[in-house]
Design a protein around this motif. Structure first.
Motif, mmCIF file in Angstrom:
data_model
loop_
_atom_site.group_PDB
_atom_site.id
_atom_site.type_symbol
_atom_site.label_atom_id
_atom_site.label_comp_id
_atom_site.label_asym_id
_atom_site.label_seq_id
_atom_site.Cartn_x
_atom_site.Cartn_y
_atom_site.Cartn_z
ATOM 1 N N UNK A 172 0.804 -1.215 0.000
ATOM 2 C CA UNK A 172 0.000 0.000 0.000
ATOM 3 C C UNK A 172 0.835 1.263 0.000
ATOM 4 N N UNK A 173 2.149 1.116 -0.148
ATOM 5 C CA UNK A 173 3.052 2.260 -0.108
ATOM 6 C C UNK A 173 3.866 2.349 -1.397
ATOM 7 N N UNK A 174 4.305 3.565 -1.706
ATOM 8 C CA UNK A 174 5.137 3.787 -2.873
ATOM 9 C C UNK A 174 6.491 3.113 -2.697
ATOM 10 N N UNK A 175 7.052 2.669 -3.820
ATOM 11 C CA UNK A 175 8.393 2.072 -3.772
ATOM 12 C C UNK A 175 9.418 3.067 -3.246
ATOM 13 N N UNK A 176 9.141 4.368 -3.416
ATOM 14 C CA UNK A 176 10.073 5.388 -2.914
ATOM 15 C C UNK A 176 10.170 5.367 -1.398
ATOM 16 N N UNK A 177 9.147 4.853 -0.712
ATOM 17 C CA UNK A 177 9.168 4.756 0.749
ATOM 18 C C UNK A 177 10.305 3.870 1.229
ATOM 19 N N UNK A 178 10.682 2.908 0.393
ATOM 20 C CA UNK A 178 11.688 1.923 0.797
ATOM 21 C C UNK A 178 13.076 2.273 0.284
ATOM 22 N N UNK A 179 13.212 3.470 -0.235
ATOM 23 C CA UNK A 179 14.516 3.904 -0.740
ATOM 24 C C UNK A 179 15.063 4.998 0.161
ATOM 25 N N UNK A 180 16.125 4.682 0.848
ATOM 26 C CA UNK A 180 16.688 5.641 1.805
ATOM 27 C C UNK A 180 17.638 6.626 1.146
ATOM 28 N N UNK A 181 18.126 6.301 -0.044
ATOM 29 C CA UNK A 181 19.102 7.131 -0.761
ATOM 30 C C UNK A 181 20.403 7.289 0.026
ATOM 31 N N UNK A 182 20.644 6.363 0.968
ATOM 32 C CA UNK A 182 21.886 6.382 1.736
ATOM 33 C C UNK A 182 22.912 5.503 1.038
ATOM 34 N N UNK A 183 24.010 6.082 0.634
ATOM 35 C CA UNK A 183 25.032 5.323 -0.076
ATOM 36 C C UNK A 183 25.858 4.494 0.899
ATOM 37 N N UNK A 184 26.117 3.264 0.526
ATOM 38 C CA UNK A 184 27.001 2.415 1.317
ATOM 39 C C UNK A 184 28.447 2.773 1.002
ATOM 40 N N UNK A 185 29.284 2.748 2.001
ATOM 41 C CA UNK A 185 30.702 3.030 1.813
ATOM 42 C C UNK A 185 31.439 1.732 1.495
ATOM 43 N N UNK A 186 32.170 1.719 0.412
ATOM 44 C CA UNK A 186 32.959 0.551 0.045
ATOM 45 C C UNK A 186 34.405 0.758 0.484
ATOM 46 N N UNK A 187 35.064 -0.326 0.836
ATOM 47 C CA UNK A 187 36.450 -0.229 1.305
ATOM 48 C C UNK A 187 37.431 -0.450 0.153
ATOM 49 N N UNK A 188 36.994 -0.147 -1.063
ATOM 50 C CA UNK A 188 37.874 -0.220 -2.225
ATOM 51 C C UNK A 188 37.546 0.934 -3.153
ATOM 52 N N UNK A 189 38.490 1.231 -4.046
ATOM 53 C CA UNK A 189 38.306 2.308 -5.011
ATOM 54 C C UNK A 189 37.506 1.786 -6.211
ATOM 55 N N UNK A 190 36.769 2.678 -6.862
ATOM 56 C CA UNK A 190 36.003 2.318 -8.049
ATOM 57 C C UNK A 190 36.327 3.313 -9.165
ATOM 58 N N UNK A 191 36.688 2.777 -10.318
ATOM 59 C CA UNK A 191 36.898 3.581 -11.525
ATOM 60 C C UNK A 191 35.781 3.241 -12.493
ATOM 61 N N UNK A 192 35.022 4.237 -12.916
ATOM 62 C CA UNK A 192 33.887 4.000 -13.801
ATOM 63 C C UNK A 192 34.198 4.474 -15.219
ATOM 64 N N UNK A 193 34.156 3.522 -16.155
ATOM 65 C CA UNK A 193 34.403 3.799 -17.565
ATOM 66 C C UNK A 193 33.118 3.547 -18.347
ATOM 67 N N UNK A 194 32.661 4.553 -19.084
ATOM 68 C CA UNK A 194 31.520 4.374 -19.974
ATOM 69 C C UNK A 194 32.000 4.364 -21.412
ATOM 70 N N UNK A 195 31.490 3.437 -22.206
ATOM 71 C CA UNK A 195 31.904 3.389 -23.616
ATOM 72 C C UNK A 195 30.675 3.375 -24.524
#
Length: 300
Positions: A172-195
């Motif tokens: 009975x609730x919007x899916x947005x109710x279950x989205x906290x928008x809190x990012x998890x912290x990762x213990x590694x670096x991330x490089x993002x490449x788009x092609x």
């Protein structure tokens, strides 16, 4: 060197797999697939899995790892991919992730909220209504019942719309109710490449890939999994069109043309998704030396 995951993302048929294998060979490491369908053993042609030669060149994770009868979603993927990463990091400082499923990549990089359990009957009902009334029915339902979410939703993506309606029906609730928008912290670096290549080249590659799939036995593959046609993994481009052909609604030529059209549309949605993330550095996949140079600079 800090432990690092190099993420290769972009639209379908852009050349992600070849680049990921090249990078994995360069750094003597493994590739983690970020494709929501390539994990299923029963479907290979329509999912454009890496070739046997590519799979033999470097270790791959999340390829042929599950049965089509198993439920895999972004939450499951987050846990699996973090486990794969930890396994690779035991012997290497670098891992490569490759795929076009934006939600899976976001779940891995930023975390994803726990969603409520959905009774199977709810999903079955919505899938039946979608089969009867098509995408416009899903759009109208969500626009009327959850206009706030609909305003920012991927309105051309039936899976996303069905997911939002499932949550509405179950809670009975919007899916947005279950989205906290809190990012998890990762213990590694991330490089993002788009092609992505220029549009005309991408479209040519898409058309060639579809023709190759058909010649490789796509119709026979789809026929072999027809009993699982309600599975989310088969409610996607390449399978729905062949189901329509097998059901006698359209000709094979029409199905092939529809796959090409829908794949181009899907590629456009993928680009829109990934370009919303400013962390991605974009390249033409033909400039592989430039991509490698950029990655090596980021690793210094």
């Amino acid at each position: 060197m800090q432990k690092t995951v190099i993420i290769i993302a972009g639209p379908t048929a852009s050349g992600k797999t070849a680049l990921s294998v090249q990078l994995a060979q360069l750094f003597h490491t493994a590739v983690i697939s970020a494709d929501s369908r390539q994990c299923y053993r029963e479907i290979s042609i329509g999912t454009a899995k890496p070739s046997p030669e590519e799979l033999a060149a470097v270790p791959h994770y999340f390829i042929d790892s599950h049965s089509i009868q198993e439920e895999v979603n972004a939450g499951v993927y987050e846990k699996l991919a973090l486990g794969y990463t930890a396994d690779i990091f035991k012997n290497n400082d670098i891992a490569v992730m490759c795929g076009g499923t934006g939600l899976y990549i976001r779940a891995f990089a930023d975390g994803i909220d726990d969603m409520p359990a959905i009774a199977p009957g709810i999903r079955t009902h919505l899938n039946e209504q979608f089969a009867l009334h098509g995408l416009p029915w899903l759009q109208q339902q969500l626009q009327e019942r959850d206009p706030g979410f609909y305003a920012t939703a991927e309105t051309q993506n039936p899976q996303r719309l069905i997911r939002a309606l499932e949550v509405l029906d179950a809670t009975g609730q919007s899916i947005t109710t279950f989205r906290s928008a809190t990012r998890s912290q990762r213990d590694f670096n991330i490089i993002k490449i788009g092609i992505t290549p220029p549009k005309e080249i991408l479209h040519q590659r898409i058309h060639q890939r579809v023709d190759h799939m058909v010649h490789a036995g796509l119709v026979e593959e789809v026929r072999s999994v027809i009993r699982y046609r309600e599975h989310n993994a088969l409610r996607t481009v390449g399978y729905q069109e062949i189901f329509s052909f097998l059901d006698g609604y359209i000709s094979l030529d029409q199905a092939i043309d529809d796959i090409k059209t829908h794949t181009r549309q899907y590629a456009k949605r993928q680009l829109t998704w990934f370009r919303k993330d400013p962390a991605f550095q974009w390249f033409d996949p033909r400039d592989d030396e430039e991509i490698i140079s950029y990655v090596q600079q980021q690793l210094l």
